[in-house]
Write a protein that holds these residues in place. Structure first.
Motif, PDB file in Angstrom:
ATOM      1  N   GLY A  76     -38.875  24.379  41.492  1.00  0.00           N
ATOM      2  CA  GLY A  76     -37.949  24.826  42.533  1.00  0.00           C
ATOM      3  C   GLY A  76     -36.531  24.385  42.229  1.00  0.00           C
ATOM      4  N   LYS A  77     -36.318  23.759  41.073  1.00  0.00           N
ATOM      5  CA  LYS A  77     -34.965  23.342  40.670  1.00  0.00           C
ATOM      6  C   LYS A  77     -34.658  23.980  39.314  1.00  0.00           C
ATOM      7  N   TYR A  78     -33.658  23.461  38.627  1.00  0.00           N
ATOM      8  CA  TYR A  78     -33.355  23.957  37.292  1.00  0.00           C
ATOM      9  C   TYR A  78     -33.887  22.956  36.273  1.00  0.00           C
ATOM     10  N   PRO A  79     -35.102  23.182  35.753  1.00  0.00           N
ATOM     11  CA  PRO A  79     -35.704  22.187  34.859  1.00  0.00           C
ATOM     12  C   PRO A  79     -35.174  22.295  33.435  1.00  0.00           C
ATOM     13  N   ASP A  80     -35.600  21.353  32.586  1.00  0.00           N
ATOM     14  CA  ASP A  80     -35.166  21.374  31.182  1.00  0.00           C
ATOM     15  C   ASP A  80     -35.784  22.546  30.423  1.00  0.00           C
ATOM     16  N   ASN A  81     -37.035  22.878  30.780  1.00  0.00           N
ATOM     17  CA  ASN A  81     -37.712  23.965  30.058  1.00  0.00           C
ATOM     18  C   ASN A  81     -37.480  25.286  30.800  1.00  0.00           C
ATOM     19  N   LEU A  82     -36.216  25.598  31.050  1.00  0.00           N
ATOM     20  CA  LEU A  82     -35.867  26.725  31.916  1.00  0.00           C
ATOM     21  C   LEU A  82     -36.436  28.054  31.428  1.00  0.00           C
TER      22      LEU A  82
END
Length: 414
Positions: A105-111
């Motif tokens: 639900g956020k902007y992760p590293d593995n986008l």
């Protein structure tokens, strides 16, 4: 993207406002697919499907267990209905006990992986739900929208809130550009939050102008608890506020430089840079180099109520963005009766009149505007009263009708 009370920046605010504005059209039913519902979303005007509760791997689970896991925001029956539409073997993916992919639900590293997973899940939803049109917001959900279109044969409308040209000051990430361009190429219609963005889409992504419309954002009415906030103000001091991500797109260094010029002329002004971002430390150092650190405050990231407490305590709000596709925050400031300065390089400058507009790089003009608002009560009053009057007329329901006309147009042509 999010739904209150879980908003991640302007995109969430806009998607939610638009959805709420459209919901007053009774013959329109909206299903909102979000990565990770929290369970306290207002579902009175739409239906939410949690993409983290949509199975991609078949698991034999009983009703009570499903209800305990998804029951706060989704009918458990929907989980089983979706499970009947898994269309391929996704056992290689990491899934939980329900056979679902967990989205942050956020902007992760593995986008990129997350975007791809999102479109896999969208394939299940697209096969199970009934709908007339697909509406994808920003590049993260374009692949999901394209997949849904391929599965259902229904038209795809995409909503461009920003392009990578805005986020990167022109230093574009080719992977992101490719995802954006593919989404635009596949879309039946493209909605842009400003004419500024529309021109970028036409000229940098080579889209047919007939397929691209401008749909300006609006602002949601203030709730009573925000109206009731009584700001703490020191009558001997003026407060000038910047509120947003402290990144190169937002032009924070111009705010600091303008502040230094203002403080050469007067001492009774305090500057607040609220937010966080990769340029924060650089800005703290710049304020120190200019010798104004004692007049400069960095309270960090603010959300919900805190934002309005800061706005209401402010005498001037400023958004010096280098490239701002729209920019909802000046509208929120004007709603709180705060005189506002915006850069001419922002989409909201196309629809706002009762504010001061300067070029983002013109720190002298910006400093003059700040000084004038802090020094001349008549100017302060005019911008305060007229700004609020103007922005109170910019309503999401009107935007909703415009979007509806575009939908109908797309459906007739399709």
């Amino acid at each position: 993207m999010g739904i209150p009370p879980h908003i991640l920046g302007g995109l969430g605010t806009a998607s939610y406002g638009l959805t709420k504005g459209m919901a007053i059209q009774n013959d329109l039913s909206i299903t909102f697919c979000i990565p990770k519902p929290w369970g306290d979303e207002d579902q009175s005007f739409l239906k939410i499907i949690g993409m983290n509760s949509t199975p991609v791997v078949w698991r034999d689970v009983n009703w009570e267990h499903v209800k305990s896991r998804v029951g706060t925001y989704m009918d458990p029956q929907l989980y089983y209905d979706l499970r009947d539409h898994i269309y391929a073997d996704f056992n290689y993916l990491y899934t939980n006990d329900l056979g679902c992919i967990e989205f942050s639900g956020k902007y992760p590293d593995n986008l990129y992986e997350e975007i791809n997973n999102y479109s896999i899940v969208a394939g299940v939803v697209a096969r199970q739900q009934q709908y007339d049109i697909i509406h994808s917001h920003d590049w993260l959900t374009y692949p999901a929208g394209i997949h849904a279109k391929q599965v259902s044969g229904k038209p795809l409308v995409i909503h461009v809130h920003a392009t990578d040209f805005d986020r990167s000051r022109g230093n574009v990430n080719p992977t992101v550009y490719a995802i954006e361009k593919n989404g635009m190429d596949q879309a039946d219609h493209i909605m842009c939050v400003s004419e500024l963005t529309r021109q970028t889409v036409i000229h940098k992504y080579f889209q047919d102008p007939k397929k691209v419309s401008t749909v300006h954002n609006a602002v949601s009415p203030l709730s009573q608890d925000i109206i009731d906030i009584v700001p703490k103000k020191n009558p001997r001091e003026k407060i000038v506020t910047f509120l947003g991500r402290i990144t190169m797109q937002k032009g924070p260094e111009y705010f600091v430089e303008a502040a230094a010029l203002v403080l050469k002329k007067t001492k009774n002004v305090r500057f607040v840079m609220a937010g966080n971002g990769d340029m924060m430390n650089q800005m703290i150092r710049l304020a120190a180099q200019r010798g104004i650190a004692d007049r400069f405050h960095f309270p960090g990231f603010m959300k919900g109520h805190e934002v309005y407490e800061v706005l209401k305590a402010s005498d001037v709000y400023i958004m010096p963005s280098v490239s701002e596709p729209f920019g909802i925050s000046p509208l929120e400031a004007m709603q709180c009766s705060v005189p506002t300065i915006i850069s001419k390089q922002s989409g909201c400058a196309e629809i706002l009149e009762k504010c001061i507009k300067t070029d983002y790089w013109d720190i002298q003009a910006m400093a003059d505007a700040i000084y004038a608002i802090c020094t001349y009560p008549a100017l302060y009053e005019y911008l305060k009263v007229e700004g609020k009057r103007e922005v109170d007329e910019i309503k999401w329901e009107n935007v909703g009708y415009k979007v509806r006309r575009i939908y109908e147009d797309v459906l007739t042509k399709y």
